[in-house]
Write a protein that holds these residues in place. Structure first.
Motif, PDB file in Angstrom:
ATOM      1  N   UNK A 118     -13.833  -5.734 -52.238  1.00 41.37           N
ATOM      2  CA  UNK A 118     -12.991  -6.123 -53.375  1.00 41.37           C
ATOM      3  C   UNK A 118     -11.702  -5.293 -53.409  1.00 41.37           C
ATOM      4  N   UNK A 119     -11.854  -3.971 -53.318  1.00 39.85           N
ATOM      5  CA  UNK A 119     -10.684  -3.094 -53.421  1.00 39.85           C
ATOM      6  C   UNK A 119      -9.772  -3.201 -52.205  1.00 39.85           C
ATOM      7  N   UNK A 120     -10.363  -3.276 -51.021  1.00 40.41           N
ATOM      8  CA  UNK A 120      -9.528  -3.425 -49.823  1.00 40.41           C
ATOM      9  C   UNK A 120      -8.846  -4.790 -49.795  1.00 40.41           C
ATOM     10  N   UNK A 121      -9.536  -5.800 -50.313  1.00 42.24           N
ATOM     11  CA  UNK A 121      -8.935  -7.129 -50.391  1.00 42.24           C
ATOM     12  C   UNK A 121      -7.675  -7.115 -51.250  1.00 42.24           C
ATOM     13  N   UNK A 122      -7.762  -6.433 -52.375  1.00 43.66           N
ATOM     14  CA  UNK A 122      -6.600  -6.325 -53.263  1.00 43.66           C
ATOM     15  C   UNK A 122      -5.480  -5.525 -52.588  1.00 43.66           C
ATOM     16  N   UNK A 123      -5.841  -4.394 -51.963  1.00 48.34           N
ATOM     17  CA  UNK A 123      -4.828  -3.592 -51.257  1.00 48.34           C
ATOM     18  C   UNK A 123      -4.184  -4.383 -50.122  1.00 48.34           C
ATOM     19  N   UNK A 124      -4.982  -5.163 -49.395  1.00 44.76           N
ATOM     20  CA  UNK A 124      -4.442  -5.971 -48.298  1.00 44.76           C
ATOM     21  C   UNK A 124      -3.466  -7.010 -48.838  1.00 44.76           C
ATOM     22  N   UNK A 125      -3.820  -7.629 -49.957  1.00 48.27           N
ATOM     23  CA  UNK A 125      -2.930  -8.618 -50.563  1.00 48.27           C
ATOM     24  C   UNK A 125      -1.612  -7.980 -50.987  1.00 48.27           C
ATOM     25  N   UNK A 126      -1.695  -6.789 -51.611  1.00 45.37           N
ATOM     26  CA  UNK A 126      -0.483  -6.089 -52.029  1.00 45.37           C
ATOM     27  C   UNK A 126       0.367  -5.690 -50.825  1.00 45.37           C
ATOM     28  N   UNK A 127      -0.293  -5.248 -49.754  1.00 41.53           N
ATOM     29  CA  UNK A 127       0.438  -4.873 -48.537  1.00 41.53           C
ATOM     30  C   UNK A 127       1.136  -6.090 -47.934  1.00 41.53           C
ATOM     31  N   UNK A 128       0.436  -7.213 -47.941  1.00 41.75           N
ATOM     32  CA  UNK A 128       1.011  -8.447 -47.380  1.00 41.75           C
ATOM     33  C   UNK A 128       2.235  -8.875 -48.181  1.00 41.75           C
ATOM     34  N   UNK A 159       5.219  -6.902 -47.442  1.00 42.74           N
ATOM     35  CA  UNK A 159       5.747  -7.063 -46.093  1.00 42.74           C
ATOM     36  C   UNK A 159       5.264  -6.016 -45.103  1.00 42.74           C
ATOM     37  N   UNK A 160       4.190  -5.326 -45.429  1.00 47.19           N
ATOM     38  CA  UNK A 160       3.630  -4.326 -44.509  1.00 47.19           C
ATOM     39  C   UNK A 160       2.827  -5.062 -43.443  1.00 47.19           C
ATOM     40  N   UNK A 161       3.156  -4.856 -42.176  1.00 49.41           N
ATOM     41  CA  UNK A 161       2.434  -5.541 -41.109  1.00 49.41           C
ATOM     42  C   UNK A 161       0.943  -5.166 -41.094  1.00 49.41           C
ATOM     43  N   UNK A 162       0.130  -6.103 -40.626  1.00 47.05           N
ATOM     44  CA  UNK A 162      -1.324  -5.926 -40.563  1.00 47.05           C
ATOM     45  C   UNK A 162      -1.691  -4.659 -39.797  1.00 47.05           C
ATOM     46  N   UNK A 163      -1.024  -4.424 -38.676  1.00 47.10           N
ATOM     47  CA  UNK A 163      -1.331  -3.256 -37.848  1.00 47.10           C
ATOM     48  C   UNK A 163      -1.066  -1.950 -38.598  1.00 47.10           C
ATOM     49  N   UNK A 164       0.017  -1.928 -39.371  1.00 49.25           N
ATOM     50  CA  UNK A 164       0.343  -0.738 -40.144  1.00 49.25           C
ATOM     51  C   UNK A 164      -0.703  -0.519 -41.248  1.00 49.25           C
ATOM     52  N   UNK A 165      -1.105  -1.604 -41.907  1.00 49.99           N
ATOM     53  CA  UNK A 165      -2.140  -1.513 -42.946  1.00 49.99           C
ATOM     54  C   UNK A 165      -3.444  -0.985 -42.352  1.00 49.99           C
TER      55      UNK A 165
END
Length: 124
Positions: free
Chosen positions: A91-101, A104-110
């Motif tokens: 749940x928490x990583x999903x939210x952080x991933x959405x915010x990163x996306x 504009x933070x690239x997937x590799x950087x996240x």
């Protein structure tokens, strides 16, 4: 027990106490079987209400990080509830991933941030 609490933070104090204890377990400062200060002792040391510390301890107990006993007080239990941790993490990583996306933070950087954070906890 040394804790860094931010009284100006929007994160509730009980949650900060919980987070500090979880991080201490993760970095090895607290190990399985270690006794934590009593609710009163920790509240006095930090300068907060005993109910706040009690709420943090109850949360840690629910999550499986503490065992409480009237005679022995609160004792660290390193093996939390894996399923509950996985659900919370997703749940928490999903939210952080959405915010990163969105930022504009690239997937590799996240993923690099995730690996760095996980590695940092393992090295402490």
């Amino acid at each position: 027990m040394i804790m860094e609490l931010d009284f100006a933070s929007s994160v509730p104090i009980y949650q900060q106490i919980r987070n500090e204890i979880v991080q201490a377990v993760a970095n090895g400062s607290l190990t399985d079987g270690d006794k934590l200060p009593t609710v009163r002792a920790l509240a006095q040391e930090v300068g907060i209400n005993t109910m706040t510390v009690n709420k943090a301890y109850q949360l840690l107990k629910q999550e499986g990080y503490l065992i409480t006993d009237r005679r022995n007080g609160a004792t660290v239990q390193c093996a939390g509830q894996p399923q509950a941790v996985r659900k919370k993490m997703q749940k928490e990583l999903g939210l952080l991933a959405a915010e990163a996306k969105i930022a504009g933070i690239p997937k590799e950087e996240f993923l690099g941030f995730c690996c760095q954070a996980y590695g940092r906890e393992a090295k402490r």
